[in-house]
Design a protein around this motif. Structure first.
Motif, PDB file in Angstrom:
ATOM      1  N   ALA A 197       0.874  -1.191   0.000  1.00 18.75           N
ATOM      2  CA  ALA A 197       0.000   0.000   0.000  1.00 18.75           C
ATOM      3  C   ALA A 197       0.904   1.233   0.000  1.00 18.75           C
ATOM      4  O   ALA A 197       1.272   1.750   1.052  1.00 18.75           O
ATOM      5  CB  ALA A 197      -0.914   0.001   1.217  1.00 18.75           C
ATOM      6  N   LYS A 198       1.286   1.660  -1.190  1.00 18.15           N
ATOM      7  CA  LYS A 198       2.252   2.738  -1.350  1.00 18.15           C
ATOM      8  C   LYS A 198       1.575   4.107  -1.390  1.00 18.15           C
ATOM      9  O   LYS A 198       0.452   4.242  -1.889  1.00 18.15           O
ATOM     10  CB  LYS A 198       3.070   2.535  -2.631  1.00 18.15           C
ATOM     11  N   LYS A 199       2.289   5.083  -0.904  1.00 14.96           N
ATOM     12  CA  LYS A 199       1.819   6.467  -0.941  1.00 14.96           C
ATOM     13  C   LYS A 199       1.506   6.912  -2.368  1.00 14.96           C
ATOM     14  O   LYS A 199       0.589   7.697  -2.606  1.00 14.96           O
ATOM     15  CB  LYS A 199       2.888   7.364  -0.317  1.00 14.96           C
ATOM     16  N   SER A 200       2.232   6.379  -3.331  1.00 12.24           N
ATOM     17  CA  SER A 200       2.039   6.758  -4.737  1.00 12.24           C
ATOM     18  C   SER A 200       0.656   6.383  -5.265  1.00 12.24           C
ATOM     19  O   SER A 200       0.176   6.973  -6.242  1.00 12.24           O
ATOM     20  CB  SER A 200       3.114   6.108  -5.611  1.00 12.24           C
ATOM     21  N   LEU A 201       0.004   5.418  -4.626  1.00  9.43           N
ATOM     22  CA  LEU A 201      -1.332   5.008  -5.062  1.00  9.43           C
ATOM     23  C   LEU A 201      -2.366   6.102  -4.813  1.00  9.43           C
ATOM     24  O   LEU A 201      -3.476   6.045  -5.357  1.00  9.43           O
ATOM     25  CB  LEU A 201      -1.756   3.722  -4.345  1.00  9.43           C
ATOM     26  N   LEU A 202      -2.025   7.104  -4.008  1.00 12.72           N
ATOM     27  CA  LEU A 202      -2.955   8.191  -3.703  1.00 12.72           C
ATOM     28  C   LEU A 202      -2.767   9.395  -4.611  1.00 12.72           C
ATOM     29  O   LEU A 202      -3.459  10.398  -4.469  1.00 12.72           O
ATOM     30  CB  LEU A 202      -2.801   8.631  -2.241  1.00 12.72           C
ATOM     31  N   GLU A 203      -1.832   9.315  -5.568  1.00 15.68           N
ATOM     32  CA  GLU A 203      -1.534  10.464  -6.414  1.00 15.68           C
ATOM     33  C   GLU A 203      -2.703  10.879  -7.305  1.00 15.68           C
ATOM     34  O   GLU A 203      -2.815  12.036  -7.701  1.00 15.68           O
ATOM     35  CB  GLU A 203      -0.305  10.171  -7.276  1.00 15.68           C
ATOM     36  N   LYS A 204      -3.604   9.961  -7.617  1.00 18.86           N
ATOM     37  CA  LYS A 204      -4.739  10.272  -8.485  1.00 18.86           C
ATOM     38  C   LYS A 204      -5.827  11.073  -7.772  1.00 18.86           C
ATOM     39  O   LYS A 204      -6.727  11.604  -8.412  1.00 18.86           O
ATOM     40  CB  LYS A 204      -5.354   8.986  -9.041  1.00 18.86           C
ATOM     41  N   TYR A 205      -5.733  11.152  -6.450  1.00 18.12           N
ATOM     42  CA  TYR A 205      -6.764  11.844  -5.672  1.00 18.12           C
ATOM     43  C   TYR A 205      -6.325  13.277  -5.343  1.00 18.12           C
ATOM     44  O   TYR A 205      -5.146  13.618  -5.436  1.00 18.12           O
ATOM     45  CB  TYR A 205      -7.054  11.065  -4.386  1.00 18.12           C
TER      46      TYR A 205
END
Length: 273
Positions: A197-205
Motif C-alpha cells: 500500500a504505497k503512498k504513490s497510489l494516492l496520487e490520483k486523488y
C-alpha cells in the motif's frame, strides 16, 4: 459455491453508541445475515464514549498487545469483546489509548473533528485485519460500513492481497449520509504506507484528502458498493456507477436480509468462486 463467511467492519453499532443510521444498520444487518445461515464476525472501534461496564466488554489477552507501527511510532493494539444482548452476535472492539479510549468518536466534546482521524482509520483498519489473521478465520466477503473502514479495501487489495486469510476475499463498501466535515490530516498519506500500500497510489486523488477522496479510494478497491441510506453523497454514488462497480441501490429499512443476501451472491460471483 455460495459465500458463507461475512466480516462486518462497522464504524458504529448500537447499543454501544447512540442510535443513528449507521449504528442501527451496524446492529441489525449482521443479525439478519446471520439468521440467513451465514457465519459472521463483527468489528468496531472502542470509542471513548462506550461504557465498558454497561456493555460488558472484556479484553481478549491472546489477541491483544501487538504493536502496530503508524508513522514510525509503535501503538499497542488492544482487543476487547462483548455480546450484543438477546442475540448471538459477538463484537470485537479495536482499542488504543491514543486513538480511541481517551477520545469521543469523530469529534471531541465541543464538536471539533479530530485532526488525525485519518491516522485513526488506518490504525483501525490494520488492527482489524491483523486480528482476523490471528483468529485464523477466512472471510468470503468483507463488508465495510462507515468512513472509519474506508482504507480497508485498499489494504485488502494491496498490503494483504497475498495473505491466506484474504487472498480470495471480495470487498463491499456501504455509503451513508453521515460525512466528515474536515480532511483526514496532513500526515494521512505518509501514514497509509504499509507493504504494497504505497503512498504513490494516492496520487490520483486530490491533495486535500477529505471524506470524498476517502470514499473514492474505498470505491476504487471495492468489488461492490451499497447505497445504505436515502441521502448518500450523490458524487460518490455516481463515481461508483461511472466506474462500473456493482451497486446495490437503497433497499429501505424493512426486510434487509433478502437484498443483501442477493447482492453478496452477485459480488461473490453469482454463486461461483
Amino acid at each position: 459455491m455460495k459465500a458463507k463467511k461475512i466480516l462486518f467492519i462497522n464504524q458504529e453499532i448500537t447499543p454501544y453508541v447512540p442510535e443513528s443510521e449507521l449504528s442501527l444498520l451496524g446492529r441489525n444487518l449482521p443479525q439478519a445475515i446471520q439468521e440467513k445461515g451465514y457465519e459472521i464476525r463483527t468489528f468496531m472501534p472502542k470509542w471513548g464514549n462506550i461504557n465498558e461496564r454497561r456493555g460488558q466488554l472484556h479484553e481478549v489477552i491472546r489477541l491483544s498487545r501487538m504493536m502496530l507501527i503508524i508513522d514510525e511510532t509503535d501503538h499497542p493494539l488492544i482487543i476487547k469483546v462483548a455480546s450484543i444482548p438477546q442475540t448471538r452476535i459477538q463484537v470485537y472492539f479495536i482499542d488504543n489509548d491514543d486513538y480511541f479510549s481517551k477520545r469521543q468518536m469523530e469529534a471531541d466534546e465541543n464538536g471539533e473533528e479530530y485532526p488525525d482521524n485519518g491516522e485513526r482509520a488506518i490504525f483501525f483498519a490494520r488492527g482489524v485485519l491483523e486480528t482476523v489473521k490471528k483468529l485464523r478465520w477466512v472471510p468470503d466477503i468483507i463488508h465495510c460500513q462507515g468512513w472509519m473502514s474506508g482504507v480497508i479495501p485498499l489494504y485488502i487489495k494491496t498490503a494483504y492481497h497475498e495473505e491466506p486469510s484474504f487472498a480470495n476475499t471480495k470487498v463491499i463498501t456501504s455509503l451513508f449520509s453521515k460525512e466528515l466535515k474536515n480532511d483526514l490530516g496532513e500526515n494521512f498519506r505518509n501514514c497509509i504506507e504499509f507493504k504494497d500500500a504505497k503512498k504513490s497510489l494516492l496520487e490520483k486523488y486530490n491533495e486535500k484528502f477529505d471524506f470524498i477522496e476517502l470514499g473514492k479510494l474505498a470505491i476504487d478497491y471495492s468489488d461492490g458498493v451499497v447505497e445504505a441510506g436515502s441521502e448518500v453523497n450523490p458524487e460518490l454514488l455516481n463515481y461508483a456507477i461511472d466506474n462500473g462497480v456493482p451497486v446495490m441501490r437503497y433497499p429501505g429499512e424493512e426486510n434487509i436480509s433478502e437484498p443483501y443476501d442477493q447482492f453478496y451472491d452477485e459480488v461473490y460471483g453469482d454463486g461461483e468462486k
